[in-house]
Scaffold this motif. Structure first.
Motif, PDB file in Angstrom:
ATOM      1  N   PRO A 334       0.797  -1.242   0.000  1.00 13.28           N
ATOM      2  CA  PRO A 334       0.000   0.000   0.000  1.00 13.28           C
ATOM      3  C   PRO A 334       0.823   1.282   0.000  1.00 13.28           C
ATOM      4  CG  PRO A 334      -0.899  -1.561   1.572  1.00 13.28           C
ATOM      5  CD  PRO A 334       0.361  -2.172   1.041  1.00 13.28           C
ATOM      6  N   ASP A 335       1.934   1.318   0.705  1.00 12.15           N
ATOM      7  CA  ASP A 335       2.685   2.578   0.751  1.00 12.15           C
ATOM      8  C   ASP A 335       3.824   2.635  -0.267  1.00 12.15           C
ATOM      9  OD1 ASP A 335       4.119   0.711   2.023  1.00 12.15           O
ATOM     10  OD2 ASP A 335       4.755   1.958   3.711  1.00 12.15           O
ATOM     11  N   ALA A 336       3.885   1.671  -1.160  1.00 17.35           N
ATOM     12  CA  ALA A 336       4.966   1.664  -2.159  1.00 17.35           C
ATOM     13  C   ALA A 336       4.569   2.487  -3.377  1.00 17.35           C
ATOM     14  CB  ALA A 336       5.329   0.228  -2.532  1.00 17.35           C
ATOM     15  N   GLN A 337       4.297   3.772  -3.153  1.00 20.40           N
ATOM     16  CA  GLN A 337       3.934   4.654  -4.267  1.00 20.40           C
ATOM     17  C   GLN A 337       5.132   4.849  -5.181  1.00 20.40           C
ATOM     18  OE1 GLN A 337       0.932   5.180  -4.700  1.00 20.40           O
ATOM     19  NE2 GLN A 337      -0.133   5.375  -2.745  1.00 20.40           N
ATOM     20  N   LYS A 338       4.827   5.280  -6.407  1.00 18.93           N
ATOM     21  CA  LYS A 338       5.862   5.524  -7.433  1.00 18.93           C
ATOM     22  C   LYS A 338       6.672   4.264  -7.735  1.00 18.93           C
ATOM     23  CE  LYS A 338       5.148  10.099  -7.480  1.00 18.93           C
ATOM     24  NZ  LYS A 338       4.489  10.740  -8.637  1.00 18.93           N
ATOM     25  N   THR A 339       6.050   3.129  -7.542  1.00 16.52           N
ATOM     26  CA  THR A 339       6.707   1.880  -7.940  1.00 16.52           C
ATOM     27  C   THR A 339       6.770   1.823  -9.458  1.00 16.52           C
ATOM     28  OG1 THR A 339       6.225   0.482  -6.030  1.00 16.52           O
ATOM     29  CG2 THR A 339       6.191  -0.603  -8.169  1.00 16.52           C
ATOM     30  N   ASP A 340       7.896   1.322  -9.949  1.00 19.29           N
ATOM     31  CA  ASP A 340       8.046   1.128 -11.384  1.00 19.29           C
ATOM     32  C   ASP A 340       8.407  -0.344 -11.581  1.00 19.29           C
ATOM     33  OD1 ASP A 340       8.640   1.184 -14.052  1.00 19.29           O
ATOM     34  OD2 ASP A 340      10.196   2.725 -13.920  1.00 19.29           O
ATOM     35  N   ALA A 341       7.437  -1.126 -11.998  1.00 19.81           N
ATOM     36  CA  ALA A 341       7.665  -2.569 -12.099  1.00 19.81           C
ATOM     37  C   ALA A 341       7.377  -3.059 -13.502  1.00 19.81           C
ATOM     38  CB  ALA A 341       6.787  -3.319 -11.093  1.00 19.81           C
ATOM     39  N   TYR A 342       8.257  -3.917 -13.965  1.00 22.23           N
ATOM     40  CA  TYR A 342       8.128  -4.415 -15.322  1.00 22.23           C
ATOM     41  C   TYR A 342       8.353  -5.921 -15.292  1.00 22.23           C
ATOM     42  CZ  TYR A 342       8.859  -4.661 -20.376  1.00 22.23           C
ATOM     43  OH  TYR A 342       8.749  -4.977 -21.710  1.00 22.23           O
ATOM     44  N   GLN A 343       7.579  -6.626 -16.088  1.00 23.15           N
ATOM     45  CA  GLN A 343       7.693  -8.088 -16.107  1.00 23.15           C
ATOM     46  C   GLN A 343       7.389  -8.590 -17.506  1.00 23.15           C
ATOM     47  OE1 GLN A 343       4.434 -10.887 -15.020  1.00 23.15           O
ATOM     48  NE2 GLN A 343       5.474 -10.870 -13.052  1.00 23.15           N
ATOM     49  N   SER A 344       8.324  -9.303 -18.085  1.00 25.35           N
ATOM     50  CA  SER A 344       8.105  -9.772 -19.442  1.00 25.35           C
ATOM     51  C   SER A 344       8.643 -11.186 -19.616  1.00 25.35           C
ATOM     52  CB  SER A 344       8.803  -8.815 -20.417  1.00 25.35           C
ATOM     53  OG  SER A 344       8.707  -9.308 -21.727  1.00 25.35           O
ATOM     54  N   ASN A 345       7.837 -12.034 -20.181  1.00 26.45           N
ATOM     55  CA  ASN A 345       8.241 -13.402 -20.493  1.00 26.45           C
ATOM     56  C   ASN A 345       8.075 -13.602 -21.996  1.00 26.45           C
ATOM     57  OD1 ASN A 345       6.525 -16.531 -20.454  1.00 26.45           O
ATOM     58  ND2 ASN A 345       8.730 -16.279 -20.448  1.00 26.45           N
ATOM     59  N   ARG A 370       3.562   2.510 -11.710  1.00 26.93           N
ATOM     60  CA  ARG A 370       3.622   2.124 -13.114  1.00 26.93           C
ATOM     61  C   ARG A 370       4.039   0.659 -13.183  1.00 26.93           C
ATOM     62  NH1 ARG A 370       7.529   4.926 -17.457  1.00 26.93           N
ATOM     63  NH2 ARG A 370       8.868   3.229 -16.789  1.00 26.93           N
ATOM     64  N   CYS A 371       3.105  -0.181 -13.563  1.00 25.87           N
ATOM     65  CA  CYS A 371       3.398  -1.609 -13.632  1.00 25.87           C
ATOM     66  C   CYS A 371       2.993  -2.118 -15.011  1.00 25.87           C
ATOM     67  CB  CYS A 371       2.601  -2.391 -12.591  1.00 25.87           C
ATOM     68  SG  CYS A 371       3.089  -2.027 -10.901  1.00 25.87           S
ATOM     69  N   THR A 372       3.901  -2.754 -15.677  1.00 26.24           N
ATOM     70  CA  THR A 372       3.549  -3.355 -16.962  1.00 26.24           C
ATOM     71  C   THR A 372       4.000  -4.804 -16.959  1.00 26.24           C
ATOM     72  OG1 THR A 372       5.588  -2.420 -17.810  1.00 26.24           O
ATOM     73  CG2 THR A 372       3.572  -1.323 -18.469  1.00 26.24           C
ATOM     74  N   HIS A 373       3.203  -5.622 -17.574  1.00 29.01           N
ATOM     75  CA  HIS A 373       3.630  -7.004 -17.720  1.00 29.01           C
ATOM     76  C   HIS A 373       3.115  -7.539 -19.045  1.00 29.01           C
ATOM     77  CE1 HIS A 373      -0.186  -8.852 -15.702  1.00 29.01           C
ATOM     78  NE2 HIS A 373      -0.476  -7.979 -16.609  1.00 29.01           N
ATOM     79  N   GLY A 374       3.783  -8.553 -19.519  1.00 26.00           N
ATOM     80  CA  GLY A 374       3.348  -9.126 -20.779  1.00 26.00           C
ATOM     81  C   GLY A 374       4.049 -10.431 -21.048  1.00 26.00           C
TER      82      GLY A 374
END
Lengths: 433, 253
Positions: A334-345, A370-374
């Motif tokens: 909850p308090d991890a604001q401004k997270t930038d996470a990316y995940q790609s397989n 900002r979280c992106t995955h694909g």
């Protein structure tokens, strides 16, 4: 009338007698370690094997997860030559067989590369704080407990505050003889603003079936830079488990690259905890399959603090009738604001009979992230293949070149050119077979 | 001396016939230009000869030094001495030009024989110097992010390294500004000689100002309908393809 039966405990070759015999050899180990081992063994005994209905084992072949037919503490084999240069520590069947001392300058500056057994005597507080200290909750709790119960030695790398350890520290772990059960372990502690690269190489001395159940703990203190490369090249008959736990503190950066080549069935669980602002974990993996191999990769990126970053890129090249499973979860507290996470397989399908499963996931409890995955699966592009063939390159070689091209995006992330080249050469051996 | 003979060639993509009976013979040392409007089958011809799997040769023959190449795979045709300079070369991310050309050279050696790396690089650099290509080029991924001009120069470099008997150059001028065009033409002119035959496919006369052909052919609806020397290109430029169309209509009326 139905009868209630006690839940069946499955220990296979890892019986109470085997455990006691193993424990008896660790006479000089501190009590806290032995207590942890006993508790872990009880946990191992009490837990069931994975079931078909377990979400964390979705798509995995659980019928082949046998614990039978293995032996602990078999005779130490001969350490196999490492493609990464001479090993600082070489283990064979859980026993240290050779070591190359660190350069005097690094020793003088407080860098430690030693065995867990020695660290338990000389650096017991450090070991206690970091050794298997993180939670294990990605599905293999039974096997992780087995590891904790049986691990008796391994590598301990410590880099003190502000020290750069220079050239990669290389550790080899080999298994030899039919049914050998090995429990490799590498613990890396990089203190504040230190810099270190550690390479783990896992290899079989023969083509027999082994049981490999290894773990690594990576800890990067404030501003530290830790690079970790693990190259798994066990025999094609091996059942392998690898558990990674990474803790990244403030402004620290951990880059890990796992190369998966060997084993009949290999399960890899990786946990990155971004514990303080500015922490960055880069999680990379490359897999090349052949035959009916199964590679099962489960990842967890946990953002526990604001302004943290994680970047996962797992690439698989699938040949023959092999199968890969990727299941990744990004968790943002909850308090991890401004997270930038990316995940790609990304999966390159080199065979119509191969199977790639991908289960990307997000669990976000903060609102400014900002979280992106694909996940993608693609075949060799026929136009690229024709282009190479039109230059006289045979189809098999063209596909190999295109596979290396596909991997280069990951290998290029490594700053060290010699490491990049060594990994390339190791991957090539898999194509030559 | 080598000879490439194309005899009454018919090529289809799927069910659709594109090349409809084309005959042409090229000797080494000659430069032939095939001109024609878009959609007339020029690119199809070059890809079919190079062995692209999407193009079916329904009838006819292609002979290299009297031997049919139609049963050969694309890579075997290349090793036999054919080269296709692509109109739109593929981008190959992660494969450097140096590694790519090395694999192409290695493929031409006998099994078990290893390429002499230092001799290879020496030769590569001398060809690059000849074509005025920066050496940094070799570590870049093949065609990835290249400008139109860089892609075409990369094709010319490959041709220079592989030294084919015959080069099929598909719209080598497309997408090039005049400077790039000049560089590419210089490259081809440098390689021109008694050991190389060239089939130059182009839509515009422009390229032929720089690479002067020995023979010019006009392709229309899958066939060669007119052949001549370099003056035919100038005539086409002046009169346009409609001129050919009208002549054809008159002939078939």
């Amino acid at each position: 009338m139905s009868t209630l039966t006690a839940p069946q405990t499955i220990v296979g070759s890892f019986t109470a007698e085997a455990f006691a015999a193993q424990l008896a050899k660790q006479k000089s180990a501190p009590a806290w370690w032995l207590d942890r081992k006993r508790a872990a063994y009880e946990k191992f005994v009490s837990l069931p094997l994975p079931k078909r209905t377990d979400e964390s084992w979705r798509f995995s072949n659980i019928t082949t997860l046998t614990l039978d037919g293995f032996n602990v503490g078999g005779r130490a084999g001969i350490s196999t030559e490492a493609p990464f240069g001479p090993a600082h520590l070489a283990f064979a069947n859980n026993t240290l067989t050779s070591r190359t001392p660190l350069v005097a300058d690094l020793v003088g500056r407080g860098v430690i590369v030693t065995t867990l057994a020695e660290a338990a005597e000389k650096h017991t507080e450090l070991l206690k704080a970091h050794f298997m200290a993180q939670p294990q909750k990605q599905g293999s709790e039974k096997f992780a407990a087995l590891h904790t119960a049986f691990v008796a030695d391994g590598a301990f790398v410590y880099v003190p505050r502000g020290v750069e350890a220079g050239a990669p520290i290389v550790i080899t772990h080999s298994a030899a003889g039919a049914g050998a059960a090995v429990f490799p372990h590498t613990l890396v502690v990089a203190e504040e603003n230190s810099k270190v690269t550690v390479v783990d190489y896992f290899v079989s001395a023969d083509s027999a079936a082994h049981f490999a159940c290894g773990a690594n703990d990576l800890y990067a203190g404030h501003g530290a830079q830790l690079t970790y490369v693990a190259a798994q090249n066990w025999s094609r008959e091996t059942l392998s488990f690898q558990f990674n736990s990474t803790v990244v503190r403030r402004d620290a950066r951990v880059q890990s690259l796992n190369l998966h080549l060997g084993s009949r069935q290999a399960r890899h669980e990786s946990l990155s905890q971004l514990a303080a602002p500015g922490a960055f974990s880069e999680m990379l993996a490359l897999t090349v399959t052949e035959g009916a191999q199964e590679f099962d990769q489960r990842t967890l990126q946990i953002h526990q603090a604001p302004n943290t970053k994680s970047d996962l890129l797992y690439k698989n090249a699938l040949r023959d009738t092999a199968k890969t499973i990727f299941s990744g979860l990004i968790v943002v507290d909850p308090d991890a604001q401004k997270t930038d996470a990316y995940q790609s397989n990304r999966n390159l399908m080199l065979s119509d009979a191969a199977e790639a499963q991908s289960l990307p996931g997000l669990e976000i409890q903060a609102n400014d992230v900002r979280c992106t995955h694909g996940a993608t699966s693609s075949r060799i592009d026929p136009e690229q293949e024709f282009y190479l063939q039109s230059r006289g390159i045979r189809q098999a070689m063209a596909d190999e070149l295109l596979t290396f091209g596909f991997f280069e995006e990951v290998l290029n992330r490594l700053a060290s050119e010699p490491l990049h080249d060594a990994l390339r050469e190791l991957i090539k051996t898999k194509f030559k077979k | 001396m080598s000879q490439l003979e194309i005899k009454n060639l018919h090529v289809a993509i799927g069910e659709k016939e594109i090349v409809k009976g084309l005959t042409l013979t090229i000797q080494s040392g000659e430069v032939h230009a095939i001109m024609g409007p878009n959609g007339t089958g020029k690119s199809t011809l070059s890809k079919a000869i190079a062995g692209h799997p999407d193009y079916t040769i329904t009838s006819g023959e292609v002979l290299l030094d009297g031997k049919s190449i139609l049963e050969l795979e694309a890579d075997e045709r290349a090793r036999a001495g054919l080269f296709l300079a692509f109109q739109y070369p593929s981008e190959i991310p992660g494969v450097s030009i140096a590694n790519f050309l090395r694999a192409a050279q290695q493929a031409r050696m006998a099994e078990g024989e290893e390429l002499d790396a230092s001799a290879y690089y020496k030769r590569l650099y001398s060809k690059m110097d000849l074509l005025k290509i920066d050496r940094k080029f070799t570590s870049r991924s093949v065609n990835e992010g290249f400008s139109g001009g860089e892609k075409k120069r990369c094709e010319i470099l490959q041709m220079a390294m592989l030294e084919p008997k015959f080069s099929l150059m598909d719209e080598t001028d497309s997408g090039l500004d005049i400077d790039a065009l000049r560089i590419v033409a210089d490259g081809v002119n440098t390689m021109r000689g008694p050991n190389l035959g060239v089939l130059l496919i182009t839509h515009y006369q422009r390229l032929l100002d720089y690479i002067v052909p020995d023979h010019v052919h006009v392709m229309w609806d899958g066939r060669i309908v007119k052949s001549g020397d370099k003056s035919l290109a100038l005539e086409l430029e002046a009169k346009g393809y409609d001129w050919v169309k009208k002549e054809l209509a008159a002939a078939t009326a």
